[in-house]
Design an enzyme around this catalytic site. Sequence first.
Site, PDB file in Angstrom:
ATOM      1  N   GLY A 268       0.835  -1.197   0.000  1.00 52.84           N
ATOM      2  CA  GLY A 268       0.000   0.000   0.000  1.00 52.84           C
ATOM      3  C   GLY A 268       0.865   1.240   0.000  1.00 52.84           C
ATOM      4  O   GLY A 268       2.075   1.177   0.207  1.00 52.84           O
TER       5      GLY A 268
ATOM      6  N   ASP B 131      -4.991   7.940  14.349  1.00 51.18           N
ATOM      7  CA  ASP B 131      -5.440   7.508  13.017  1.00 51.18           C
ATOM      8  C   ASP B 131      -5.989   6.078  13.078  1.00 51.18           C
ATOM      9  O   ASP B 131      -5.674   5.248  12.229  1.00 51.18           O
ATOM     10  CB  ASP B 131      -4.293   7.598  12.018  1.00 51.18           C
ATOM     11  CG  ASP B 131      -4.799   7.613  10.564  1.00 51.18           C
ATOM     12  OD1 ASP B 131      -5.998   7.870  10.355  1.00 51.18           O
ATOM     13  OD2 ASP B 131      -3.994   7.366   9.656  1.00 51.18           O
TER      14      ASP B 131
END
Length: 513
Positions: free
Chosen positions: A176, A368
């Site tokens: 990713g 996050d």
Amino acid sequence: MSAETQMERKIIDFLRQNGKSIALTIAKEIGLDKSTVNRHLYNLQRSNQVFNSNEKPPVWDLMEKTNGIKQTVKTPEQKSLTTTAETCEEKHVRDLLKSGGLKACQIAKDLGQPRKTVNKQLYSMMQTGKVKKCEISSLWLLEGEESNESHSQESDHRLGSVAGLSQSFDVITKLGEGGFGCVFKVKHKFDGKIYAVKKVVLTGEADSEVKALARLDHPNIVRYITCWPDSESCTSNQDRNQVSNTSGSSSCGVTFDRAGCEERNDEDDEDDDDDVDVSDVTSRMESLGSTAELASAAGPSGNLDPLNHSRMYLFIQMEFCEGGTLTTWIRVRNRMNKQRIAVEIHKIFYEIVSGVEYIHSNSLIHRDLKPDNILFGMDGKVKIGDFGLVAAQTNHSGGPVERTKRRGTLQYMSPEQENKRNYDEKTDIFPLGLIWFEMLWKLSTGMERAELLKDLRNQRFPEGFCDSYPTENKFIEKMLSFAPEDRPPAKDIKEKLEKFFSLDEDLLSQKTI
């Protein structure tokens, strides 16, 4: 006349001679494949030269026949409706791509639409400069997003020879990427094991991440192994820096105890100034000074020597979580017809909360938390990753810290994280409430998920949720309180989970997935 124009002329000539027809018939007659004919038909439709019916498959015809009599043309109202619909579809695609690159098949699943329909939409948006496709990873991206830089940097590399990795690792694939780094799945050339290695520009923020990882040792946090700095040569190309194929000089590794992280997806558009000094995160861990000095020398952009275009990167090695992400876990269960197993969900969520409680006990805030950053290890246990936005709870004197607003992922960040500069560890409790809901409630499409998450932020639960999950509803409602002081701490949530859902030691010792 270009080849494209010639093919479209053949299609128009066929329709003139034979009248209305479907794409498959046209393709057979003019000697092209069906997908190519479809692409040209939709191009001709956009230029108002052909139109199609609402039948399946669509029947195509010319807007104006050869005898000069016009076909039925859409009224201005109909054209307006069509334009609005197309704009709406584009908005849906853009909303999905705001969180990072996606493959067409994933966009189709999230939108609940056929793959072919989504592909047509994507290529149409690409022609108008709204999206772009990364040829290496086949990911679709918003044109002009920050993640474009990491894509363009990567495009100059063969995966097997990424500078900074080639000496000790064989790169298997890219797991990713986001605006500030990318994560590779690698195999160590000497011990033969599989790892994940995160590559980020070496800044004070990256230094904070590594120092935080060095402190954390918990079964529900991705295991950290080591890190090392490396340089790459960059050449300016007007709008972006592109990485050359020169191999960087590998510096010696800096090894710490344990902990880990995964890919960071920072969707904030503001500056990159961290809201807390590096030493705040690590209580001035002098043994880690080497990366801090390099980060300071590199400056905010990570460029050590602007004259030579030399950029410093930090590589962070950690365990590879082969069980995938919680995002995948949720999507698989959304596609299943059978009822979700509450015990399994509560056990997974208990492990997530355990990891968050440990982070908070070390005077840190994750900032996050989202399904993408929650993984499953080889043993099936939950592993919290991606500490790219980690921050200290207080400053050296125990006072509040002035923070940067809107750092994190907009869909999951708490109200105070979005709007205020002063907040504490309770900001992590808000996304936990959203995550628990997603694990419990089936969502058919990505757009339904986006709408429901928006409603949940205002404590509007879908009809039937309270009846199906009365106890969970009460907990989640408290966790989504607008005022941080009204949210329970992670420790209390963990204790309540044990009490109300009978999570005994035997159950908790079993594999999660």
